[in-house]
Design a protein around this motif. Structure first.
Motif, PDB file in Angstrom:
ATOM      1  N   THR A   1      90.958  32.067  18.937  1.00  0.00           N
ATOM      2  CA  THR A   1      90.690  32.819  17.713  1.00  0.00           C
ATOM      3  C   THR A   1      89.188  32.830  17.476  1.00  0.00           C
ATOM      4  O   THR A   1      88.519  31.812  17.667  1.00  0.00           O
ATOM      5  CB  THR A   1      91.387  32.155  16.500  1.00  0.00           C
ATOM      6  OG1 THR A   1      92.772  32.010  16.793  1.00  0.00           O
ATOM      7  CG2 THR A   1      91.209  32.975  15.243  1.00  0.00           C
TER       8      THR A   1
ATOM      9  N   ASP B   1      96.117  29.711  21.852  1.00  0.00           N
ATOM     10  CA  ASP B   1      95.478  30.960  21.446  1.00  0.00           C
ATOM     11  C   ASP B   1      93.994  30.733  21.155  1.00  0.00           C
ATOM     12  O   ASP B   1      93.602  29.687  20.649  1.00  0.00           O
ATOM     13  CB  ASP B   1      96.144  31.521  20.194  1.00  0.00           C
ATOM     14  CG  ASP B   1      97.574  31.988  20.448  1.00  0.00           C
ATOM     15  OD1 ASP B   1      97.979  32.072  21.620  1.00  0.00           O
ATOM     16  OD2 ASP B   1      98.274  32.268  19.470  1.00  0.00           O
TER      17      ASP B   1
ATOM     18  N   TYR C   1      91.688  37.652  17.949  1.00  0.00           N
ATOM     19  CA  TYR C   1      92.333  36.556  18.659  1.00  0.00           C
ATOM     20  C   TYR C   1      92.833  37.041  20.017  1.00  0.00           C
ATOM     21  O   TYR C   1      93.011  38.231  20.238  1.00  0.00           O
ATOM     22  CB  TYR C   1      93.473  35.952  17.848  1.00  0.00           C
ATOM     23  CG  TYR C   1      94.668  36.874  17.693  1.00  0.00           C
ATOM     24  CD1 TYR C   1      95.749  36.796  18.556  1.00  0.00           C
ATOM     25  CD2 TYR C   1      94.701  37.826  16.675  1.00  0.00           C
ATOM     26  CE1 TYR C   1      96.830  37.644  18.416  1.00  0.00           C
ATOM     27  CE2 TYR C   1      95.774  38.668  16.531  1.00  0.00           C
ATOM     28  CZ  TYR C   1      96.839  38.572  17.410  1.00  0.00           C
ATOM     29  OH  TYR C   1      97.905  39.412  17.280  1.00  0.00           O
TER      30      TYR C   1
ATOM     31  N   ARG D   1      86.202  34.192  14.575  1.00  0.00           N
ATOM     32  CA  ARG D   1      86.011  34.703  13.220  1.00  0.00           C
ATOM     33  C   ARG D   1      84.532  34.919  12.918  1.00  0.00           C
ATOM     34  O   ARG D   1      83.710  34.037  13.148  1.00  0.00           O
ATOM     35  CB  ARG D   1      86.550  33.697  12.199  1.00  0.00           C
ATOM     36  CG  ARG D   1      88.014  33.432  12.301  1.00  0.00           C
ATOM     37  CD  ARG D   1      88.447  32.463  11.202  1.00  0.00           C
ATOM     38  NE  ARG D   1      89.777  31.976  11.489  1.00  0.00           N
ATOM     39  CZ  ARG D   1      90.154  30.720  11.372  1.00  0.00           C
ATOM     40  NH1 ARG D   1      89.307  29.809  10.950  1.00  0.00           N
ATOM     41  NH2 ARG D   1      91.385  30.376  11.652  1.00  0.00           N
TER      42      ARG D   1
END
Length: 152
Positions: free
Chosen positions: A33, A31, A53, A35
């Motif tokens: 992700t 995955d 994500y 931020r």
């Protein structure tokens, strides 16, 4: 080399090509992700505090109004941000921070994706294979394109 192949050889070639791509893909099935992504160019802030994500092995569609920053976000996540831009935040693949070369494993279709009338069939196929199989060696990509052209 390509001339030596016959139609009956296609299933074997596809299986071998698939083994090479699957072995490499298995390392990449993680995955993505992100931020608190911010993107500033000069005095203008285009992205501020964007998080989200992308699940591995899934096609993901990102939609937004015109000038919402979707292309900027995608280019940033793919490691293709403008050199003049100041980008901050975290981008993680499988929970690990990324190195500079990660962009070769991330692809997206830009909003202006189209077929160029100035490209030959071979050039168009090569571009398509590079976009879809950017993670495998060039020799396999060239071979695959030549094989497709042989049997068109």
């Amino acid at each position: 080399l390509i001339d030596a192949f016959e139609v009956k050889d296609i299933p074997t070639i596809i299986r071998k090509f698939s083994k090479v791509t699957m072995a490499r893909e298995s390392k990449l099935k993680k995955d993505l992700t992100f931020r608190n992504i911010s993107y500033r160019k000069g005095e203008v802030t285009y992205l501020s505090g964007v998080s989200g994500y992308v699940k591995s092995a899934r096609m993901t569609c990102v939609l937004g109004a015109p000038d919402a920053g979707v292309t900027t976000l995608l280019k940033t996540l793919a490691g293709r941000a403008s050199r003049e831009a100041v980008v901050s935040g975290e981008i993680l693949l499988g929970g690990q921070h990324l190195d500079e070369a990660y962009g070769q494993h991330v692809g997206f279709i830009p909003k202006d994706d189209l077929h160029y009338p100035t490209l030959t069939v071979r050039e168009t196929l090569r571009m398509s294979v590079r976009m879809r199989y950017g993670f495998i060696e060039d020799i396999y990509k060239k071979f695959f394109v030549e094989l497709i052209i042989k049997f068109l």
